[in-house]
Design an enzyme around this catalytic site. Sequence first.
Site, mmCIF file in Angstrom:
data_model
loop_
_atom_site.group_PDB
_atom_site.id
_atom_site.type_symbol
_atom_site.label_atom_id
_atom_site.label_comp_id
_atom_site.label_asym_id
_atom_site.label_seq_id
_atom_site.Cartn_x
_atom_site.Cartn_y
_atom_site.Cartn_z
ATOM 1 N N GLY A 6 -85.983 -29.863 -89.337
ATOM 2 C CA GLY A 6 -87.045 -30.591 -90.032
ATOM 3 C C GLY A 6 -88.144 -29.665 -90.516
ATOM 4 N N ASP A 49 -79.925 -25.450 -94.548
ATOM 5 C CA ASP A 49 -80.971 -26.142 -93.777
ATOM 6 C C ASP A 49 -80.891 -25.637 -92.338
ATOM 7 O OD1 ASP A 49 -82.623 -28.246 -92.479
ATOM 8 O OD2 ASP A 49 -82.325 -29.329 -94.356
ATOM 9 N N HIS A 94 -92.225 -28.014 -97.753
ATOM 10 C CA HIS A 94 -93.157 -28.232 -98.861
ATOM 11 C C HIS A 94 -94.547 -27.668 -98.593
ATOM 12 C CE1 HIS A 94 -89.978 -30.235 -100.687
ATOM 13 N NE2 HIS A 94 -90.386 -31.488 -100.701
ATOM 14 N N ASP A 114 -90.033 -33.042 -105.691
ATOM 15 C CA ASP A 114 -91.386 -33.358 -105.201
ATOM 16 C C ASP A 114 -92.474 -32.582 -105.946
ATOM 17 O OD1 ASP A 114 -90.502 -35.236 -103.101
ATOM 18 O OD2 ASP A 114 -89.598 -33.446 -102.231
HETATM 19 N N1 SAH Z 1 -82.757 -33.058 -99.945
HETATM 20 C C1 SAH Z 1 -82.921 -33.940 -98.800
HETATM 21 C C2 SAH Z 1 -84.314 -33.904 -98.197
HETATM 22 C C3 SAH Z 1 -84.737 -32.530 -97.692
HETATM 23 S S1 SAH Z 1 -86.092 -32.625 -96.544
HETATM 24 C C4 SAH Z 1 -82.504 -35.369 -99.164
HETATM 25 O O1 SAH Z 1 -81.887 -35.592 -100.203
HETATM 26 O O2 SAH Z 1 -82.758 -36.292 -98.378
HETATM 27 C C5 SAH Z 1 -86.450 -30.932 -96.294
HETATM 28 C C6 SAH Z 1 -85.460 -30.176 -95.423
HETATM 29 O O3 SAH Z 1 -85.793 -28.794 -95.509
HETATM 30 C C7 SAH Z 1 -85.493 -30.536 -93.931
HETATM 31 O O4 SAH Z 1 -84.242 -31.014 -93.517
HETATM 32 C C8 SAH Z 1 -85.849 -29.213 -93.229
HETATM 33 O O5 SAH Z 1 -85.143 -28.993 -92.012
HETATM 34 C C9 SAH Z 1 -85.463 -28.180 -94.278
HETATM 35 N N2 SAH Z 1 -86.207 -26.934 -94.148
HETATM 36 C C10 SAH Z 1 -87.548 -26.775 -94.148
HETATM 37 N N3 SAH Z 1 -87.882 -25.479 -94.014
HETATM 38 C C11 SAH Z 1 -86.714 -24.787 -93.924
HETATM 39 C C12 SAH Z 1 -86.390 -23.389 -93.749
HETATM 40 N N4 SAH Z 1 -87.340 -22.449 -93.674
HETATM 41 N N5 SAH Z 1 -85.090 -23.047 -93.681
HETATM 42 C C13 SAH Z 1 -84.115 -23.983 -93.756
HETATM 43 N N6 SAH Z 1 -84.361 -25.305 -93.934
HETATM 44 C C14 SAH Z 1 -85.642 -25.707 -94.010
HETATM 45 MG MG MG Z 2 -87.677 -33.929 -101.622
#
Ligand code: SAH
Ligand code: MG
Length: 212
Positions: free
Chosen positions: A73, A69, A142, A168
């Site tokens: 966000g 990550d 997403h 999702d």
């Molecule tokens: N699995 C988590 C929810 C993930 S939310 C849970 O159980 O609660 C989606 C995450 O994807 C976010 O924290 C965001 O920072 C990360 N994200 C989105 N695009 C990204 C990218 N290009 N590289 C790395 N992380 C990314």
């Molecule tokens: Mg999710």
Amino acid sequence: MDDRQRDLLALADAARGFMPRDEGLALHQHAGGVDAPGPFLEVGSYCGKSSVYLGAAAEAQGRLLFALDHHRGSEENQPGWEWHEPDLVDPATGRIDTLPHFRRTIGEAGLDDTVVALLGDSPRVAAAWATPLALLFIDGGHGEEPAHLDYEGWVPHLAVGGTLLIHDVFPDPADGGRPPYEIWCRAVGSGAFAEVDAVGSLRVLRRTAPGC
Ligand code: SAH
Ligand code: MG
């Protein structure tokens, strides 16, 4: 299931994040039944909730979970979007920073030796990756581009026999955005995956052949 696994699941249930309990338990269950050698990798850890469900199963099998990550966000987590949580904004920078929350969650779970954080942009890390994965969980951005880039960047690294989980996935557009559903369709349509399970918006597939 032993006491340690039960404790970890209780921690995951209580952790902050976007993973309903039944789907988190399904993550844990399918991660526990993985048949291929190698580490696990999740794209999108946020505050570490899914990382604990998966990390519990990884610990029990002596595997690593790479938790990827950039901790800034997704588009949908930014101010003005549906999934924004204002207290995650770092006042010093004005930007979202979920890394301290993630680190606390993993530390409280005692999973520091099992869950290895990868801090960076998913497609850039994928392009430099070489280790075959036993399990891949896709729950990153997403939007159209991030979801398809995650598919194209990471799915080739999943070993035959390995497990692909996508979060999702909403077949009905009324329930949520399309891109996670589209990448699930790509996997199913590739002929390289068998459908294993569906719990809420979580889809579970097993790789039966190379390619994607
Ligand atoms: N699995 C988590 C929810 C993930 S939310 C849970 O159980 O609660 C989606 C995450 O994807 C976010 O924290 C965001 O920072 C990360 N994200 C989105 N695009 C990204 C990218 N290009 N590289 C790395 N992380 C990314
Ligand atoms: Mg999710």
